[in-house]
Design a protein around this motif. Structure first.
Motif, PDB file in Angstrom:
ATOM      1  N   THR A 545       0.892  -1.249  -0.070  1.00 38.32           N
ATOM      2  CA  THR A 545      -0.175  -0.097  -0.021  1.00 38.32           C
ATOM      3  C   THR A 545       0.849   1.251  -0.086  1.00 38.32           C
ATOM      4  O   THR A 545       0.595   2.139  -0.508  1.00 38.32           O
ATOM      5  N   LEU A 546       1.979   1.453   0.915  1.00 37.27           N
ATOM      6  CA  LEU A 546       2.947   2.542   0.843  1.00 37.27           C
ATOM      7  C   LEU A 546       3.315   2.754  -0.555  1.00 37.27           C
ATOM      8  O   LEU A 546       3.415   3.825  -0.925  1.00 37.27           O
ATOM      9  N   MET A 547       4.037   1.682  -1.159  1.00 41.33           N
ATOM     10  CA  MET A 547       4.502   1.888  -2.320  1.00 41.33           C
ATOM     11  C   MET A 547       3.590   2.254  -3.217  1.00 41.33           C
ATOM     12  O   MET A 547       3.815   3.019  -4.336  1.00 41.33           O
ATOM     13  N   LEU A 548       2.374   1.797  -3.339  1.00 38.72           N
ATOM     14  CA  LEU A 548       1.420   2.199  -4.445  1.00 38.72           C
ATOM     15  C   LEU A 548       0.971   3.730  -4.127  1.00 38.72           C
ATOM     16  O   LEU A 548       0.877   4.306  -4.982  1.00 38.72           O
ATOM     17  N   GLU A 549       0.735   3.937  -2.846  1.00 41.05           N
ATOM     18  CA  GLU A 549       0.499   5.228  -2.565  1.00 41.05           C
ATOM     19  C   GLU A 549       1.408   6.493  -2.921  1.00 41.05           C
ATOM     20  O   GLU A 549       1.261   7.390  -3.330  1.00 41.05           O
ATOM     21  N   ASP A 550       2.835   5.906  -2.887  1.00 39.95           N
ATOM     22  CA  ASP A 550       3.748   6.552  -2.987  1.00 39.95           C
ATOM     23  C   ASP A 550       4.112   6.986  -4.516  1.00 39.95           C
ATOM     24  O   ASP A 550       4.402   8.098  -4.831  1.00 39.95           O
ATOM     25  N   LEU A 551       3.535   6.087  -5.210  1.00 43.14           N
ATOM     26  CA  LEU A 551       3.258   6.263  -6.851  1.00 43.14           C
ATOM     27  C   LEU A 551       2.226   6.901  -7.462  1.00 43.14           C
ATOM     28  O   LEU A 551       1.907   7.361  -8.519  1.00 43.14           O
ATOM     29  N   GLY A 552       1.333   7.359  -6.309  1.00 46.15           N
ATOM     30  CA  GLY A 552       0.082   8.221  -6.382  1.00 46.15           C
ATOM     31  C   GLY A 552      -1.109   7.535  -6.770  1.00 46.15           C
ATOM     32  O   GLY A 552      -2.015   8.177  -7.166  1.00 46.15           O
ATOM     33  N   HIS A 553      -1.300   6.153  -6.379  1.00 43.42           N
ATOM     34  CA  HIS A 553      -2.495   5.361  -6.697  1.00 43.42           C
ATOM     35  C   HIS A 553      -3.222   5.540  -5.441  1.00 43.42           C
ATOM     36  O   HIS A 553      -2.599   5.694  -4.478  1.00 43.42           O
ATOM     37  N   THR A 554      -4.685   5.376  -5.652  1.00 42.84           N
ATOM     38  CA  THR A 554      -5.680   5.027  -4.638  1.00 42.84           C
ATOM     39  C   THR A 554      -5.543   3.709  -4.352  1.00 42.84           C
ATOM     40  O   THR A 554      -5.733   2.800  -5.193  1.00 42.84           O
ATOM     41  N   VAL A 555      -5.526   3.131  -2.894  1.00 44.04           N
ATOM     42  CA  VAL A 555      -5.300   1.788  -2.618  1.00 44.04           C
ATOM     43  C   VAL A 555      -6.691   1.422  -1.617  1.00 44.04           C
ATOM     44  O   VAL A 555      -6.761   2.120  -0.819  1.00 44.04           O
ATOM     45  N   PHE A 556      -7.123   0.413  -1.899  1.00 49.86           N
ATOM     46  CA  PHE A 556      -8.313  -0.394  -1.141  1.00 49.86           C
ATOM     47  C   PHE A 556      -7.572  -1.632  -0.655  1.00 49.86           C
ATOM     48  O   PHE A 556      -7.107  -2.437  -1.539  1.00 49.86           O
ATOM     49  N   GLU A 557      -7.425  -1.755   0.637  1.00 49.03           N
ATOM     50  CA  GLU A 557      -6.939  -2.911   1.168  1.00 49.03           C
ATOM     51  C   GLU A 557      -7.581  -4.094   1.497  1.00 49.03           C
ATOM     52  O   GLU A 557      -8.762  -3.982   1.999  1.00 49.03           O
ATOM     53  N   ALA A 558      -7.196  -5.374   1.226  1.00 52.54           N
ATOM     54  CA  ALA A 558      -8.032  -6.433   1.586  1.00 52.54           C
ATOM     55  C   ALA A 558      -7.117  -7.767   2.184  1.00 52.54           C
ATOM     56  O   ALA A 558      -6.262  -7.974   1.145  1.00 52.54           O
ATOM     57  N   MET A 559      -7.447  -8.413   3.190  1.00 51.83           N
ATOM     58  CA  MET A 559      -6.541  -9.284   3.668  1.00 51.83           C
ATOM     59  C   MET A 559      -7.026 -10.808   3.315  1.00 51.83           C
ATOM     60  O   MET A 559      -6.646 -11.740   3.636  1.00 51.83           O
ATOM     61  N   ALA A 560      -8.195 -10.900   2.356  1.00 52.41           N
ATOM     62  CA  ALA A 560      -8.644 -12.189   2.146  1.00 52.41           C
ATOM     63  C   ALA A 560      -9.531 -11.971   0.609  1.00 52.41           C
ATOM     64  O   ALA A 560      -9.857 -10.903   0.562  1.00 52.41           O
ATOM     65  N   GLY A 561      -9.779 -12.945  -0.110  1.00 53.23           N
ATOM     66  CA  GLY A 561     -10.538 -12.798  -1.296  1.00 53.23           C
ATOM     67  C   GLY A 561     -12.019 -12.320  -1.318  1.00 53.23           C
ATOM     68  O   GLY A 561     -12.394 -11.631  -1.960  1.00 53.23           O
ATOM     69  N   PRO A 562     -12.609 -12.777  -0.096  1.00 54.27           N
ATOM     70  CA  PRO A 562     -14.160 -12.504  -0.041  1.00 54.27           C
ATOM     71  C   PRO A 562     -14.265 -10.893   0.356  1.00 54.27           C
ATOM     72  O   PRO A 562     -15.159 -10.225  -0.115  1.00 54.27           O
ATOM     73  N   GLU A 563     -13.094 -10.481   0.932  1.00 54.68           N
ATOM     74  CA  GLU A 563     -13.195  -8.871   1.494  1.00 54.68           C
ATOM     75  C   GLU A 563     -13.073  -8.108   0.100  1.00 54.68           C
ATOM     76  O   GLU A 563     -13.567  -7.188   0.022  1.00 54.68           O
ATOM     77  N   ALA A 564     -12.031  -8.738  -0.803  1.00 59.23           N
ATOM     78  CA  ALA A 564     -11.693  -8.048  -2.185  1.00 59.23           C
ATOM     79  C   ALA A 564     -12.823  -8.049  -2.910  1.00 59.23           C
ATOM     80  O   ALA A 564     -13.155  -6.948  -3.514  1.00 59.23           O
ATOM     81  N   LEU A 565     -13.713  -9.144  -2.957  1.00 59.91           N
ATOM     82  CA  LEU A 565     -14.905  -9.187  -3.984  1.00 59.91           C
ATOM     83  C   LEU A 565     -15.941  -8.040  -3.343  1.00 59.91           C
ATOM     84  O   LEU A 565     -16.457  -7.217  -4.180  1.00 59.91           O
ATOM     85  N   ASP A 566     -15.857  -7.872  -1.935  1.00 57.10           N
ATOM     86  CA  ASP A 566     -16.993  -6.974  -1.330  1.00 57.10           C
ATOM     87  C   ASP A 566     -16.528  -5.479  -2.119  1.00 57.10           C
ATOM     88  O   ASP A 566     -17.545  -4.634  -2.277  1.00 57.10           O
TER      89      ASP A 566
END
Length: 645
Positions: A545-566
Motif C-alpha cells: 500500500t505504501l509503495m502504491l500510494e507513493d506512486l500516486g495511486h488510490t489503494v483499497f486494502e483486503a486481507m482475504a479474497g471475499p473481502e476483495a470481492l466486497d
C-alpha cells in the motif's frame, strides 16, 4: 559178511542223499548223462520247470534253453566248458514246460569214477527271475536318477568323497563352473572358492559343519574355470553308510548372481524412493520457509525503499539504509535458491543456444577464478537448442565453476564442455531422447561416496562457516529438474569431480514458439489508478500500500479474497493486485471469481511460486515475483495498463 555190511550202509546213505535232494524245492538238482540226457529229477526241478520225472527223464537238457541259445550251441558249450575247466557257471534265460521264461543261475559239475571215467554231470539250476527283476528295477531307478541329475542344468549337483575330492559331475556343474568331468573329478572342491575364502578355511568349515550337523548351507562368491566370479547358494549334505561312517558328501550349487543383482537393484530403488521422499519433504519445507521469508523481505525492502525516498539527504543515514537494503537483497537471492531447490521458483523458459550463452559468460567466469585457476572450454560451434531460464542457467554454471575453483585451493585446471547425447529407453535415470550435457570438471580433492550422496542435500556444505549456504547445488538441481533434465555428480577421493547438467533438446514447437508481443507503456498508462491490494500478511499489505500510494495511486486494502470481492462490488476499481498463497481462497481462485463478474478487470498475481494450479486463466495471469521493489511494481502496473489501453 563185512563186505555185505558196507554195501548195505552205502545203500542206506544213498537213500538218505536221495531223500535230501528230493526235499530241496528252491533248486533244480538233477543228473545228466555224458551226452546231456536227463537221468534224475528232483522236486525243485519239477516245481519251477514244470516237468514230471516221467516227462523229462531220457530227454536232452537242451530243451530247457530258449530257441536262440540252442541255435547258438550254448548247451553243448556249457558241457564242454565243464569238462575242460571242471565246472561251468553262468546265468541266462531258460524255458519252462508251458513255454514261459525265467532267469536262471546254472552250475554244471562233471561226475567221474575214481578211475577218472566220466559218468555224467550234476546240474543245479536256481530261478533268479525275481532277484533279476529287482536288480533291474534298481538299475533302472539308478539310471533314471543319473539321467535326472545329469539333465539338471540350473544346478551344479555332484558328489565329494570324505576328503572333499570331486567324485561325480553333472551337466549343470559343467555349465555353471566351466569344468568338464575329466578336468575336475579327483580334484578338491576348494578349487571353486575364492583365494580369500580358501585362506580363511571356508571349504574345511563347510565339511566340518556338514559332518557335525548333517547339513551346511550358505551363500558366497565362487570362481569359474575362466576366473570369473558368481554369487552362489550352496548346500552340502553328509552321506553316511548303515554303520554311520561318512561315505562322502552331496553338494548342490546354484548361480544366483542375477537374483542378487535384482535384489540389489530393488534395494537401490527403495533407497532412491526414500531419498526422493525425503527430498520432497525437505523441498516442501524449504518452499514454505522461502514463501514466508519472501513476505518478511517484502516488508523490509518496501519499508527501506520508502524510508530512503522520504528521509533527508544525509550520507551517514542513507549509507545505513543502503547497507540494510543490500542485506535484504542478499536474503532475496537466498530465497530464490531455496525456491529453485523446492521447484517452486518461477522460471522464464525460452529457447536457448548453450554455446552462445557460455561464450557470453567467459569474461565473468574468468574473473571469478583468480590467478591460480585456469578454465578450458570445449563447445561445438552449434548445439541443438534447449528450453530453460537463461539467467538461472548462467547462475547455475557460475555456481558449478566456483565450486570447482574452491575444490582446488592450490589452483588447477577447470574444463567446461558441452555435447549432444542420446539416451535409450531404460538406460539410466533420464527418459529416452536427445539431451545436451554441460559438464564442469575439476582436478580437486574429490568426494567420497558418503559426501557425494549428501552433496545436493539442502544446507549441506563442505566449505567453512560463512563460506557457503549449502543451497548452490540444490538450486542447480532444481533448475535442471524444472527444465526436464537432471544434475549428475561423479567423484572419488583424489580424482576430482565432474558435475553434469543434462537438458532435453527443445522440440520444433518449443524452438519456433514466438514470444507474445508486449505492448509498451504510453503516457496514459501512467495515470493514477484505483487499486485493490490483497494479501493475508499485514506487513506485506502495508508495504504494498505504501509503495502504491507513493506512486500516486488510490489503494483499497483486503486481507482475504471475499473481502476483495466486497470492495469490488462497492467501489470503482481499475486494477487488482493479489497474493497467491492465501488461506481459504487463493489468488488464482480469487482471479476466477473476479473474471466471472468483471471479465475485463486487470489482475496482477504476486507470487514467488512457479507452480500454480490449473484454473480458468490462472496460468495466464500477469505475475509479479516476490519480493518486488517499487520500480518492479510500477513496471508491472504500467504493462497491465498498456495492455488494457
Amino acid at each position: 559178511m563185512e563186505v555185505l555190511d558196507r554195501h548195505d550202509t552205502s545203500l542206506h546213505e544213498e537213500g538218505r542223499f536221495r531223500l535230501l535232494v528230493d526235499a530241496i524245492t528252491d533248486y533244480a538238482i538233477y543228473m545228466l548223462s555224458p551226452e546231456g540226457i536227463v537221468t534224475s529229477w528232483n522236486t525243485g526241478a519239477q516245481r519251477f520247470k514244470g516237468y514230471k520225472p516221467s516227462e523229462i527223464l531220457g530227454e536232452h537238457f537242451s530243451r530247457f534253453y530258449v530257441e536262440e541259445d540252442r541255435a547258438a550251441g550254448i548247451p553243448e558249450r556249457a558241457l564242454a566248458t565243464a569238462l575242460e575247466q571242471g565246472r561251468f557257471e553262468g546265468e541266462g534265460w531258460r524255458q519252462r514246460k508251458d513255454g514261459s521264461r525265467f532267469w536262471a543261475h546254472v552250475v554244471i559239475d562233471p561226475i567221474r569214477r575214481p578211475s577218472g571215467e566220466l559218468i555224467g554231470f550234476a546240474k543245479i539250476t536256481r530261478d533268479l527271475t525275481e532277484r533279476r527283476a529287482a536288480e533291474n528295477a534298481i538299475r533302472q531307478s539308478e539310471e533314471q536318477f543319473r539321467r535326472l541329475v545329469q539333465g539338471v542344468s540350473d544346478y551344479a549337483i555332484y558328489m565329494l568323497d570324505p576328503n572333499g575330492n570331486v567324485s561325480s559331475w553333472n551337466s549343470g556343474a559343467e555349465r555353471i563352473k566351466g569344468y568338464r568331468p575329466d578336468e575336475i573329478i579327483g580334484r578338491h572342491f576348494s578349487t571353486f572358492y575364492t583365494p580369500e575364502d580358501r585362506a580363511a578355511g571356508l571349504p574345511e568349515t563347510a565339511l566340518r559343519v556338514a559332518r557335525a550337523e548333517g547339513r551346511f548351507e550358505r551363500e558366497g562368491w565362487r570362481v569359474r574355470k575362466d576366473g570369473t566370479r558368481f554369487w552362489a547358494s550352496i548346500v552340502v549334505d553328509v552321506i553316511r553308510g548303515d554303520d554311520g561312517d561318512v561315505l562322502g558328501f552331496a553338494k548342490i550349487t546354484r548361480d544366483i548372481t542375477e537374483k542378487m543383482e535384482t535384489q540389489r537393484a530393488l534395494e537401490q530403488a527403495r533407497e532412491e524412493l526414500f531419498q526422493s521422499q525425503k527430498m520432497e519433504a525437505i523441498g516442501q519445507l524449504t518452499g514454505g520457509i522461502a514463501h514466508d521469508f519472501n513476505n518478511l523481505l517484502m516488508a523490509v525492502l518496501g519499508s527501506l525503499e520508502i524510508l530512503k525516498k522520504r528521509m533527508p539527504p544525509d550520507l551517514s543515514l542513507t549509507s545505513l539504509v543502503d547497507n540494510a537494503m543490500q542485506g535484504a537483497q542478499r536474503g532475496a537471492a537466498l530465497t530464490q535458491r531455496m525456491l529453485a531447490f523446492s521447484r517452486r521458483q518461477e522460471l522464464h523458459m525460452e529457447p536457448l543456444d548453450v554455446s552462445g550463452l557460455v561464450r557470453g559468460m567467459m569474461d565473468i567466469l574468468s574473473r571469478s577464478l583468480g590467478p591460480l585457476t585456469t578454465i578450458e572450454t570445449y563447445f561445438p560451434v552449434r548445439l541443438p537448442t534447449i528450453l530453460t531460464d537463461p539467467n538461472q542457467l548462467e547462475m547455475a554454471i557460475l555456481n558449478l565453476v566456483v565450486n570447482a575453483r574452491d575444490a582446488m585451493p592450490a589452483g588447477g585446471r577447470i574444463v567446461l564442455r558441452a555435447s549432444e547425447e542420446s539416451i535409450a529407453a531404460g538406460k539410466g535415470p533420464l527418459s529416452a531422447g536427445r539431451y545436451i550435457r554441460i559438464a564442469v570438471i575439476d582436478e580437486g580433492e574429490g568426494m567420497d561416496a558418503k559426501t557425494l550422496e549428501q552433496a545436493v542435500t539442502p544446507f549441506f556444505t563442505t566449505k567453512g562457516v560463512g563460506k557457503g549456504t549449502g543451497l548452490g547445488l540444490s538450486m542447480v538441481q532444481g533448475l535442471a529438474t524444472q527444465s526436464g533434465g537432471r544434475l549428475m555428480l561423479k567423484s572419488s577421493p583424489g580424482q576430482g569431480t565432474t558435475a553434469e547438467l543434462w537438458f532435453p533438446v527443445a522440440t520444433v514447437e518449443q524452438r519456433t514458439a514466438a514470444p507474445a508481443d508486449v505492448p509498451q507503456p504510453d503516457d496514459d498508462a501512467q495515470r493514477r489508478l484505483r487499486i485493490v491490494a490483497v494479501d493475508d500478511d499485514g506487513l506485506v499489505l502495508m508495504n504494498t500500500t505504501l509503495m502504491l500510494e507513493d506512486l500516486g495511486h488510490t489503494v483499497f486494502e483486503a486481507m482475504a479474497g471475499p473481502e476483495a470481492l466486497d470492495i469490488l462490488r462497492k467501489e470503482l476499481v481499475d486494477l487488482v493486485i493479489c497474493d497467491h498463497a492465501m488461506p481459504r481462497m487463493t489468488g488464482a481462485q480469487l482471479a476466477e471469481a473476479i473474471r466471472s463478474e468483471w471479465p475485463e478487470m486487470p489482475i496482477i498475481l504476486a507470487t514467488g511460486y512457479a507452480d500454480l494450479p490449473d484454473g480458468a486463466g490462472a496460468a495466464n495471469l500477469p505475475r509479479l515475483g516476490k519480493p518486488f521493489s517499487q520500480a518492479q511494481l510500477a513496471d508491472a502496473i504500467s504493462r497491465v495498463a498498456a495492455q488494457g489501453a
